[in-house]
Design a protein around this motif. Sequence first.
Motif, PDB file in Angstrom:
ATOM      1  N   ALA A  26      32.176 -29.804 -54.037  1.00 56.42           N
ATOM      2  CA  ALA A  26      31.977 -30.247 -55.482  1.00 56.42           C
ATOM      3  C   ALA A  26      31.807 -29.593 -56.564  1.00 56.42           C
ATOM      4  CB  ALA A  26      30.464 -30.939 -54.498  1.00 56.42           C
ATOM      5  N   ALA A  27      31.382 -28.055 -56.316  1.00 57.29           N
ATOM      6  CA  ALA A  27      31.175 -27.881 -57.506  1.00 57.29           C
ATOM      7  C   ALA A  27      32.493 -27.826 -57.936  1.00 57.29           C
ATOM      8  CB  ALA A  27      30.681 -27.006 -57.651  1.00 57.29           C
ATOM      9  N   GLN A  28      33.668 -27.480 -57.535  1.00 54.45           N
ATOM     10  CA  GLN A  28      34.825 -27.334 -57.889  1.00 54.45           C
ATOM     11  C   GLN A  28      35.280 -28.221 -58.704  1.00 54.45           C
ATOM     12  OE1 GLN A  28      36.601 -25.578 -53.957  1.00 54.45           O
ATOM     13  NE2 GLN A  28      37.924 -24.397 -56.029  1.00 54.45           N
TER      14      GLN A  28
ATOM     15  N   ASN B 240      36.481 -47.608 -53.801  1.00 53.00           N
ATOM     16  CA  ASN B 240      35.440 -47.601 -54.672  1.00 53.00           C
ATOM     17  C   ASN B 240      36.364 -46.807 -56.420  1.00 53.00           C
ATOM     18  OD1 ASN B 240      33.560 -46.587 -55.985  1.00 53.00           O
ATOM     19  ND2 ASN B 240      31.889 -47.032 -54.736  1.00 53.00           N
ATOM     20  N   PRO B 241      36.171 -46.697 -57.073  1.00 56.85           N
ATOM     21  CA  PRO B 241      36.520 -45.924 -58.034  1.00 56.85           C
ATOM     22  C   PRO B 241      36.049 -44.974 -58.836  1.00 56.85           C
ATOM     23  CG  PRO B 241      35.780 -48.108 -59.335  1.00 56.85           C
ATOM     24  CD  PRO B 241      35.958 -48.279 -57.793  1.00 56.85           C
ATOM     25  N   TYR B 242      34.710 -44.787 -58.394  1.00 55.98           N
ATOM     26  CA  TYR B 242      34.033 -43.556 -58.896  1.00 55.98           C
ATOM     27  C   TYR B 242      33.279 -43.220 -57.593  1.00 55.98           C
ATOM     28  CZ  TYR B 242      33.746 -46.488 -62.329  1.00 55.98           C
ATOM     29  OH  TYR B 242      34.272 -47.350 -64.205  1.00 55.98           O
ATOM     30  N   THR B 243      33.702 -43.112 -56.845  1.00 56.61           N
ATOM     31  CA  THR B 243      33.109 -41.945 -55.143  1.00 56.61           C
ATOM     32  C   THR B 243      34.493 -41.280 -54.663  1.00 56.61           C
ATOM     33  OG1 THR B 243      31.345 -43.774 -54.621  1.00 56.61           O
ATOM     34  CG2 THR B 243      32.140 -42.212 -53.480  1.00 56.61           C
ATOM     35  N   PHE B 244      33.982 -40.044 -54.746  1.00 57.61           N
ATOM     36  CA  PHE B 244      34.521 -38.895 -53.509  1.00 57.61           C
ATOM     37  C   PHE B 244      34.654 -38.223 -53.077  1.00 57.61           C
ATOM     38  CE2 PHE B 244      36.672 -39.802 -58.457  1.00 57.61           C
ATOM     39  CZ  PHE B 244      38.083 -39.928 -58.459  1.00 57.61           C
ATOM     40  N   ARG B 245      34.812 -37.415 -52.564  1.00 55.93           N
ATOM     41  CA  ARG B 245      34.223 -36.238 -51.301  1.00 55.93           C
ATOM     42  C   ARG B 245      34.296 -35.216 -51.342  1.00 55.93           C
ATOM     43  NH1 ARG B 245      34.195 -38.772 -45.646  1.00 55.93           N
ATOM     44  NH2 ARG B 245      34.701 -40.923 -46.234  1.00 55.93           N
ATOM     45  N   SER B 246      33.561 -34.833 -50.973  1.00 57.09           N
ATOM     46  CA  SER B 246      33.925 -32.387 -50.776  1.00 57.09           C
ATOM     47  C   SER B 246      33.909 -32.434 -49.608  1.00 57.09           C
ATOM     48  CB  SER B 246      33.329 -32.270 -51.858  1.00 57.09           C
ATOM     49  OG  SER B 246      31.521 -32.810 -50.120  1.00 57.09           O
TER      50      SER B 246
ATOM     51  N   ASN C  24      27.079 -48.916 -61.417  1.00 57.10           N
ATOM     52  CA  ASN C  24      26.501 -48.428 -62.439  1.00 57.10           C
ATOM     53  C   ASN C  24      27.092 -47.236 -63.583  1.00 57.10           C
ATOM     54  OD1 ASN C  24      22.970 -48.818 -62.651  1.00 57.10           O
ATOM     55  ND2 ASN C  24      23.739 -48.531 -60.385  1.00 57.10           N
ATOM     56  N   LYS C  25      28.308 -47.504 -62.602  1.00 61.57           N
ATOM     57  CA  LYS C  25      29.800 -46.099 -62.760  1.00 61.57           C
ATOM     58  C   LYS C  25      29.814 -44.789 -63.544  1.00 61.57           C
ATOM     59  CE  LYS C  25      31.569 -50.329 -65.265  1.00 61.57           C
ATOM     60  NZ  LYS C  25      32.259 -50.933 -66.381  1.00 61.57           N
ATOM     61  N   VAL C  26      29.111 -44.681 -62.731  1.00 60.14           N
ATOM     62  CA  VAL C  26      28.799 -43.215 -62.325  1.00 60.14           C
ATOM     63  C   VAL C  26      29.545 -42.233 -61.421  1.00 60.14           C
ATOM     64  CG1 VAL C  26      26.412 -43.420 -62.944  1.00 60.14           C
ATOM     65  CG2 VAL C  26      26.406 -43.124 -60.611  1.00 60.14           C
ATOM     66  N   LEU C  27      29.631 -41.121 -61.831  1.00 57.70           N
ATOM     67  CA  LEU C  27      30.696 -40.167 -60.647  1.00 57.70           C
ATOM     68  C   LEU C  27      29.979 -39.637 -59.831  1.00 57.70           C
ATOM     69  CD1 LEU C  27      33.344 -39.566 -60.364  1.00 57.70           C
ATOM     70  CD2 LEU C  27      32.463 -37.320 -61.484  1.00 57.70           C
ATOM     71  N   TYR C  28      29.896 -39.632 -58.370  1.00 57.56           N
ATOM     72  CA  TYR C  28      29.408 -39.801 -57.107  1.00 57.56           C
ATOM     73  C   TYR C  28      30.134 -38.922 -56.023  1.00 57.56           C
ATOM     74  CZ  TYR C  28      27.087 -40.508 -52.480  1.00 57.56           C
ATOM     75  OH  TYR C  28      26.756 -40.281 -51.240  1.00 57.56           O
ATOM     76  N   ILE C  29      30.396 -38.140 -55.476  1.00 58.20           N
ATOM     77  CA  ILE C  29      30.823 -37.148 -55.069  1.00 58.20           C
ATOM     78  C   ILE C  29      29.725 -37.108 -53.938  1.00 58.20           C
ATOM     79  CG2 ILE C  29      31.853 -34.780 -55.061  1.00 58.20           C
ATOM     80  CD1 ILE C  29      32.410 -34.656 -57.587  1.00 58.20           C
TER      81      ILE C  29
ATOM     82  N   HIS D  95      43.565 -31.801 -51.331  1.00 61.29           N
ATOM     83  CA  HIS D  95      44.821 -33.025 -52.122  1.00 61.29           C
ATOM     84  C   HIS D  95      43.129 -33.950 -52.204  1.00 61.29           C
ATOM     85  CE1 HIS D  95      47.485 -34.860 -54.783  1.00 61.29           C
ATOM     86  NE2 HIS D  95      47.171 -35.891 -53.857  1.00 61.29           N
ATOM     87  N   ILE D  96      43.539 -34.650 -53.464  1.00 60.62           N
ATOM     88  CA  ILE D  96      42.618 -36.128 -53.591  1.00 60.62           C
ATOM     89  C   ILE D  96      43.860 -36.702 -53.218  1.00 60.62           C
ATOM     90  CG2 ILE D  96      40.643 -37.386 -55.093  1.00 60.62           C
ATOM     91  CD1 ILE D  96      39.746 -34.029 -55.607  1.00 60.62           C
ATOM     92  N   ARG D  97      43.652 -37.700 -52.796  1.00 60.83           N
ATOM     93  CA  ARG D  97      44.685 -38.988 -53.070  1.00 60.83           C
ATOM     94  C   ARG D  97      44.188 -39.644 -54.264  1.00 60.83           C
ATOM     95  NH1 ARG D  97      45.788 -40.897 -47.050  1.00 60.83           N
ATOM     96  NH2 ARG D  97      44.715 -41.669 -47.194  1.00 60.83           N
ATOM     97  N   ALA D  98      45.099 -40.103 -54.595  1.00 59.16           N
ATOM     98  CA  ALA D  98      45.130 -40.904 -55.727  1.00 59.16           C
ATOM     99  C   ALA D  98      44.363 -42.103 -55.675  1.00 59.16           C
ATOM    100  CB  ALA D  98      45.390 -40.710 -57.466  1.00 59.16           C
TER     101      ALA D  98
END
Length: 394
Positions: free
Chosen positions: A312-314, A140-146, A122-127, A348-351
């Motif tokens: 996550a908020a940051q 996954n291009p739209y998923t990150f982790r906090s 659905n192309k939403v940002l998921y943290i 650091h968030i590795r690209a």
Amino acid sequence: MRSRAYRALTLVAAGTLVAACTSVGSSKASPVQVGLVYSRSGLLAAYGKQYEVGFRAGLDYATHGTNEIEGHPIQVTEHDDAGDPATAVAATRTLIGKGFKIIAGTTDSGVALQMAPLAAQNKVLYISGPAATDAVTSGNPYTFRSGRQVYQDVRAAETLLGDVASKKITVLAQDSVFGRANLAAVRAILGDKGAHVVSVLAPLSVADLTPFARQTKATRPDVVFVAWSGTTTAGLWTALKQQGVPRASKVVTALSGTASYPIFAPADANVVFFAHYFPGATGDNAVERAMLDGITNAGGTPDLFSVDGFTAAQMIVHAVSSGSSTDTAAMAKALEGWTFNGPKGREHIRARDHALLQPMFTARLRGRGSAAKPELVSSIPMMAVAPPENMPEG
């Protein structure tokens, strides 16, 4: 004539002022919508609460107390996933259907593995929050982790074990996505150093854990690696102590939340702790102090997963202010490669793969019962526990 001209100019000026006010008003009327999906109930409800209070403190910190990003108010809508993937997916689909472009949360690894592909579709940002399985951010291009991931836990544990060549390591874990991820990481990291790795896996629903403590002791391990979470933690450690496991083998485990300190303390000399975080872990860190003060001033108690919510908020504030509140590709781009000061220190968030590189800790417990407090033994630099860039996607 001059009177008519003056009146016309006055009307034009008034119209311009109204338009400007309307523009400001429309800005206020178009908030940044954030969906927070996490465990308010279920096995990991205590962790979910820690995450939520940390998230609120993080929003206050990152927006300098305004709860706005460039004039746009942040509106947070919460959903309880109860630790159930189907419930989480249903809640997230509802949020996406309402136009939400940003979803955060998830305490449970099994839930996160369902949320990540939903975000991609659905192309939403998921943290993702405290969910630690390594596979969450794979490809996954739209998923990150906090929060941290299992690989970082095991690398931190490795610093406590010395030479493991030819040693027998028994992984005692829940038979869950999180537990199996720990087993896989121990095999990959410590097995590669020559350790012989076996496992004892207990169903999540089991209340009597004595048989699993006995099975663990029966494997005659040199080291027991315990990967456990949730409300059955006290029962597990009671069973392990009753069966004499810490007297027979070295035990390495994660330092859990503050409620677990009396369970561990006084800690057996054979029990050693690695730590994702504990309040005061970083020593002199302005961001951590801001988080601790923010949570305390709001009537909460800082804990293990407060940092995951705060971070996550940051990340959300940075993604929106540097990208867009509606363009998820722009938000993802803003996060990729971002280095920032978080409650744990420099991160650091590795690209390439969205791994969150961060320091880890080792700790000891001092005191007894309710007076038990953690004490920092060592801080492990983020690059020393950095996951490889070719982590498996499964």
